[in-house]
Motif scaffolding. Structure first.
Motif, PDB file in Angstrom:
ATOM      1  N   SER A  67     -23.052  22.558 -29.650  1.00 45.18           N
ATOM      2  CA  SER A  67     -23.181  24.020 -29.715  1.00 45.18           C
ATOM      3  C   SER A  67     -22.683  24.732 -28.467  1.00 45.18           C
ATOM      4  O   SER A  67     -22.340  25.914 -28.527  1.00 45.18           O
ATOM      5  CB  SER A  67     -24.641  24.403 -29.969  1.00 45.18           C
ATOM      6  OG  SER A  67     -25.462  23.925 -28.921  1.00 45.18           O
ATOM      7  N   ALA A  68     -22.632  24.021 -27.320  1.00 45.98           N
ATOM      8  CA  ALA A  68     -22.223  24.686 -26.078  1.00 45.98           C
ATOM      9  C   ALA A  68     -20.777  24.388 -25.693  1.00 45.98           C
ATOM     10  O   ALA A  68     -20.352  24.717 -24.585  1.00 45.98           O
ATOM     11  CB  ALA A  68     -23.155  24.253 -24.944  1.00 45.98           C
ATOM     12  N   LEU A  69     -20.003  23.757 -26.603  1.00 47.02           N
ATOM     13  CA  LEU A  69     -18.652  23.321 -26.264  1.00 47.02           C
ATOM     14  C   LEU A  69     -17.609  24.296 -26.794  1.00 47.02           C
ATOM     15  O   LEU A  69     -17.801  24.955 -27.816  1.00 47.02           O
ATOM     16  CB  LEU A  69     -18.392  21.921 -26.833  1.00 47.02           C
ATOM     17  CG  LEU A  69     -19.356  20.815 -26.377  1.00 47.02           C
ATOM     18  CD1 LEU A  69     -19.003  19.510 -27.073  1.00 47.02           C
ATOM     19  CD2 LEU A  69     -19.321  20.654 -24.867  1.00 47.02           C
ATOM     20  N   ASP A  70     -16.464  24.343 -26.089  1.00 47.45           N
ATOM     21  CA  ASP A  70     -15.333  25.122 -26.580  1.00 47.45           C
ATOM     22  C   ASP A  70     -14.690  24.365 -27.737  1.00 47.45           C
ATOM     23  O   ASP A  70     -14.940  23.165 -27.931  1.00 47.45           O
ATOM     24  CB  ASP A  70     -14.323  25.348 -25.451  1.00 47.45           C
ATOM     25  CG  ASP A  70     -13.807  24.040 -24.877  1.00 47.45           C
ATOM     26  OD1 ASP A  70     -12.905  23.439 -25.493  1.00 47.45           O
ATOM     27  OD2 ASP A  70     -14.326  23.611 -23.821  1.00 47.45           O
ATOM     28  N   PRO A  71     -13.857  25.054 -28.563  1.00 46.62           N
ATOM     29  CA  PRO A  71     -13.287  24.410 -29.755  1.00 46.62           C
ATOM     30  C   PRO A  71     -12.550  23.112 -29.472  1.00 46.62           C
ATOM     31  O   PRO A  71     -12.668  22.141 -30.218  1.00 46.62           O
ATOM     32  CB  PRO A  71     -12.362  25.483 -30.318  1.00 46.62           C
ATOM     33  CG  PRO A  71     -12.969  26.779 -29.859  1.00 46.62           C
ATOM     34  CD  PRO A  71     -13.530  26.495 -28.501  1.00 46.62           C
ATOM     35  N   GLU A  72     -11.772  23.061 -28.375  1.00 47.28           N
ATOM     36  CA  GLU A  72     -11.006  21.849 -28.076  1.00 47.28           C
ATOM     37  C   GLU A  72     -11.942  20.690 -27.739  1.00 47.28           C
ATOM     38  O   GLU A  72     -11.783  19.573 -28.247  1.00 47.28           O
ATOM     39  CB  GLU A  72     -10.054  22.104 -26.906  1.00 47.28           C
ATOM     40  CG  GLU A  72      -9.183  20.896 -26.570  1.00 47.28           C
ATOM     41  CD  GLU A  72      -8.221  21.177 -25.429  1.00 47.28           C
ATOM     42  OE1 GLU A  72      -7.568  20.231 -24.978  1.00 47.28           O
ATOM     43  OE2 GLU A  72      -8.125  22.332 -24.987  1.00 47.28           O
ATOM     44  N   SER A  73     -12.944  20.954 -26.877  1.00 47.70           N
ATOM     45  CA  SER A  73     -13.900  19.911 -26.521  1.00 47.70           C
ATOM     46  C   SER A  73     -14.729  19.499 -27.724  1.00 47.70           C
ATOM     47  O   SER A  73     -15.030  18.323 -27.919  1.00 47.70           O
ATOM     48  CB  SER A  73     -14.828  20.405 -25.401  1.00 47.70           C
ATOM     49  OG  SER A  73     -14.109  20.667 -24.218  1.00 47.70           O
ATOM     50  N   GLU A  74     -15.080  20.481 -28.576  1.00 47.52           N
ATOM     51  CA  GLU A  74     -15.879  20.176 -29.750  1.00 47.52           C
ATOM     52  C   GLU A  74     -15.138  19.249 -30.697  1.00 47.52           C
ATOM     53  O   GLU A  74     -15.736  18.355 -31.303  1.00 47.52           O
ATOM     54  CB  GLU A  74     -16.272  21.465 -30.477  1.00 47.52           C
ATOM     55  CG  GLU A  74     -17.181  21.219 -31.652  1.00 47.52           C
ATOM     56  CD  GLU A  74     -17.656  22.503 -32.291  1.00 47.52           C
ATOM     57  OE1 GLU A  74     -18.411  22.425 -33.282  1.00 47.52           O
ATOM     58  OE2 GLU A  74     -17.286  23.588 -31.812  1.00 47.52           O
ATOM     59  N   SER A  75     -13.833  19.426 -30.788  1.00 41.42           N
ATOM     60  CA  SER A  75     -13.031  18.565 -31.660  1.00 41.42           C
ATOM     61  C   SER A  75     -13.066  17.121 -31.175  1.00 41.42           C
ATOM     62  O   SER A  75     -13.260  16.191 -31.965  1.00 41.42           O
ATOM     63  CB  SER A  75     -11.587  19.074 -31.714  1.00 41.42           C
ATOM     64  OG  SER A  75     -10.778  18.195 -32.467  1.00 41.42           O
ATOM     65  N   ALA A  76     -12.902  16.919 -29.850  1.00 41.67           N
ATOM     66  CA  ALA A  76     -12.919  15.562 -29.290  1.00 41.67           C
ATOM     67  C   ALA A  76     -14.303  14.941 -29.429  1.00 41.67           C
ATOM     68  O   ALA A  76     -14.446  13.759 -29.780  1.00 41.67           O
ATOM     69  CB  ALA A  76     -12.502  15.600 -27.818  1.00 41.67           C
ATOM     70  N   VAL A  77     -15.350  15.742 -29.185  1.00 41.02           N
ATOM     71  CA  VAL A  77     -16.712  15.231 -29.287  1.00 41.02           C
ATOM     72  C   VAL A  77     -17.044  14.893 -30.738  1.00 41.02           C
ATOM     73  O   VAL A  77     -17.719  13.893 -31.031  1.00 41.02           O
ATOM     74  CB  VAL A  77     -17.717  16.256 -28.710  1.00 41.02           C
ATOM     75  CG1 VAL A  77     -19.151  15.846 -29.048  1.00 41.02           C
ATOM     76  CG2 VAL A  77     -17.557  16.369 -27.199  1.00 41.02           C
ATOM     77  N   SER A  78     -16.567  15.697 -31.666  1.00 45.76           N
ATOM     78  CA  SER A  78     -16.834  15.440 -33.086  1.00 45.76           C
ATOM     79  C   SER A  78     -16.239  14.110 -33.519  1.00 45.76           C
ATOM     80  O   SER A  78     -16.847  13.362 -34.300  1.00 45.76           O
ATOM     81  CB  SER A  78     -16.274  16.580 -33.937  1.00 45.76           C
ATOM     82  OG  SER A  78     -16.964  17.787 -33.656  1.00 45.76           O
TER      83      SER A  78
END
Length: 612
Positions: A528-539
């Protein structure tokens, strides 16, 4: 005395060193008394031209004088003085040698006890449940482990030395004084009650100040820890002058309290010495009259009496300062043993059931929870089944009880009503370590320790082979940026991982969870606290972590819950609906409203949820 008794228990395993201390103490006392007796004999020989040799040895004084004369007296007065001087040197050398050995043995015990109490204290603190750390101030805990243990140990080990050495030393000197003149000795004993009353009064004041000093030091430690932990916010708000000013207020209070304590502690010895000198001056007058007027004691014995009496002052004054040390120890010991006596609120089963895995899943049966008896319920009447292998999402506004609900599963807290079962067994009957070993938890707030990346990934399993660490990092989409670092997996992450971005920290924590190979994965607002690019890698990293496992996703974002097998909708601590994303959109107005608001970019959150 309770503090002393409990402290003695930590010294018992070091009995060999304590025996060595006692032997050294005994030899110190013997050489010390001999040194003063011989010094008196030397002065007598110097001023009177020789030493008297009693014809009869009917008293202890005569017997000691006889053997002193045998040891020192020669036909030539010069030879007598030389022998006396040499024997005094030997006696004082022995006295100081055994004084050093005694302190060396005590120092070993002292440092071992500090280590053992600190180790026990930290181990005991880590066995407490999360509620304990929410109620206790972190600065107080840190100060107790570091400062109070140090004060307790220093004060009591100083006292330990004095309690053994000084009474024996004083007793032997008193025996010698009685042997020389029992009348003068009884008169001199007026020193003891006069000094004792003074010290008793000062000791009570010292304890009060000592307790205040340790409390202020705990607050000072807490303030410093909070300021350093929040340094990013401090600098963002340019609030350095305020923090410096607030810290100075604490240091000023600590300074005043410490100064008051030290003034009293430093007053003990000089005040006692003044009282002692006044009384000794009276003894000089009385003794002088006995020598010059009444002739009931000869000048040699009176001189020896004075030397021994002044020697007696040292252990007596030391014993009076002993009470002040014990009061300081008592103030610190109260805080140390209070923590050691704290009972964890999460009880362990006397015969815990081993946990080997998850067969059917968890079941909440009419579960309620509140953080304290005088606070409102956070969860109420929760009936929920979490099936093995399913993907469950828990959604709701902030304050609805989502994080509290999942914190009950690994027994970070226990329900205050109802029960939770795993495969039909109440989780309170299970082995706690085995239960918690089922879970891999990834939270929004990533916790990294000030250690290497490899150590953080292998946290909890320090003997893990490097190849497995790299493999876990690769699955977590972290190997690429780690390998690009100059020191690779040996890079120290810094305080809370400040060297890395939020997405990088999150992927390191996911690698840690992957290495743990959990049966159940809990994702608590993990992206929830990540930017879209970081969220994609974390996902992508989470896809590997959650594959083939029971997954519980806690989120207020409907998009993160949409792919779950089932969605639990919480509101104000109650389950108001359970279903798939499509089912809830059709039949539940709150869920539909949450989804609509998020599509429009309106936050549905409200403040108020208390999380662990």
């Amino acid at each position: 005395m309770n503090t002393l008794r409990r402290f003695a228990g930590y010294m018992r395993p070091h009995l060999g060193y304590i025996v060595a201390t006692l032997i050294s103490t005994g030899l110190f006392v013997i050489f010390s008394s001999a040194a003063y007796w011989l010094s008196a004999s030397f002065l007598s020989a110097l001023f009177s031209g020789g030493l008297s040799t009693p014809e009869q040895t009917s008293s202890l004084n005569d017997l000691l004088k006889h053997w002193t004369a045998v040891l020192l007296v020669r036909d030539d007065p010069t030879q007598t003085l030389i022998r006396a001087a040499v024997m005094i040197v030997i006696a004082f050398f022995g006295k100081n040698l055994f004084s050093y050995l005694q302190l060396w043995f005590v120092s070993f015990v002292e440092q071992r006890v500090i280590k053992e109490i600190r180790d026990q204290l930290l181990g005991h603190l880590l066995r407490q449940d999360l509620a304990f750390f929410q109620l206790e101030h972190r600065g107080h805990l840190i100060s107790t482990v570091l400062n109070d243990v140090e004060q307790l140990n220093l004060a009591l080990n100083k006292s330990f030395t004095k309690m053994i050495r000084d009474p024996i030393n004083a007793l032997l000197l008193l025996v010698l004084l009685f042997a020389v003149s029992w009348k003068l000795t009884l008169a001199a004993l007026v020193i003891v009650p006069a000094v004792g009353w003074t010290v008793q009064f000062l000791a009570r004041k010292i304890k009060q100040h000592a307790a205040g000093v340790q409390e202020l030091l705990a607050r000072l430690t807490g303030q410093l820890q909070e300021t350093i932990s929040g340094i990013r916010i401090v600098k963002a708000f340019t609030n350095e002058p305020f923090e410096v000013g607030r810290f100075q207020q604490f240091t000023a209070s600590h300074y005043r309290s410490s100064l008051g304590r030290e003034r009293l502690r430093r007053l003990v010895i000089p005040l006692n010495e003044v009282v002692g000198v006044l009384i000794i001056s009276s003894i000089l007058y009385v003794g002088g009259e006995l020598v010059l007027v009444k002739g009931s004691i000869n000048s040699e014995d009176f001189l020896r009496f004075l030397v021994l009496l002044f020697a007696l002052l040292t252990p007596l004054l030391s014993l009076t300062n002993l009470l002040a040390n014990i009061r300081v120890a008592e103030a610190s010991g109260d805080r140390v043993f209070r923590l050691l006596d704290t009972i964890p609120q999460i009880p362990r089963a006397s015969k815990p059931v081993a946990v080997h895995g998850v067969e059917t899943g968890f079941r909440f049966e009419n579960v309620g929870f509140r953080y304290a008896d005088d606070t409102p319920e956070v969860l109420s009447s929760i009936d929920l089944e979490i099936k093995a292998g399913e993907r469950l999402a828990i959604v709701g506004k902030s304050g609805s009880g989502k994080s509290t609900l999942i914190n009950l599963l690994p027994r970070f807290f226990d329900p205050t009503a109802g029960r939770i079962t795993l495969d039909g067994t109440d989780i309170r009957e299970l082995d706690v370590e085995g239960l918690r070993g089922l879970f891999g938890i990834v939270t929004q707030q990533v916790i990294l320790f000030h250690d290497t990346i490899a150590a953080n990934i292998a946290y909890g399993a320090p003997d893990t082979e490097h190849e497995r660490i790299v493999e876990a990092a690769r699955f977590a989409q972290a190997d690429e940026f780690i390998s690009a670092l100059h020191e690779g997996y040996d890079t120290v992450v810094g305080e809370q991982g400040f060297l890395f971005s939020g997405g990088q920290r999150q992927r390191i924590s996911i690698a840690r969870a992957i290495l743990r190979n959990p049966k159940i994965v809990i994702l608590d607002e993990a992206t929830s606290a990540l930017d879209p690019e970081s969220e994609s890698a974390v996902s992508k990293a989470l896809d590997h972590l959650t594959s083939g496992r029971t997954v519980i996703t806690v989120t207020h974002r409907i998009a993160s819950a949409a792919t779950a097998d089932r969605i639990v909708l919480l509101d104000e601590g109650r389950i108001i609906d359970i279903g798939t994303h499509k089912q809830l959109l059709k039949r539940n107005a709150l869920y539909k409203d949450l989804a609509a608001r998020q599509q429009l970019g309106i936050s549905p959150t409200v403040s108020g949820e208390k999380t662990a």
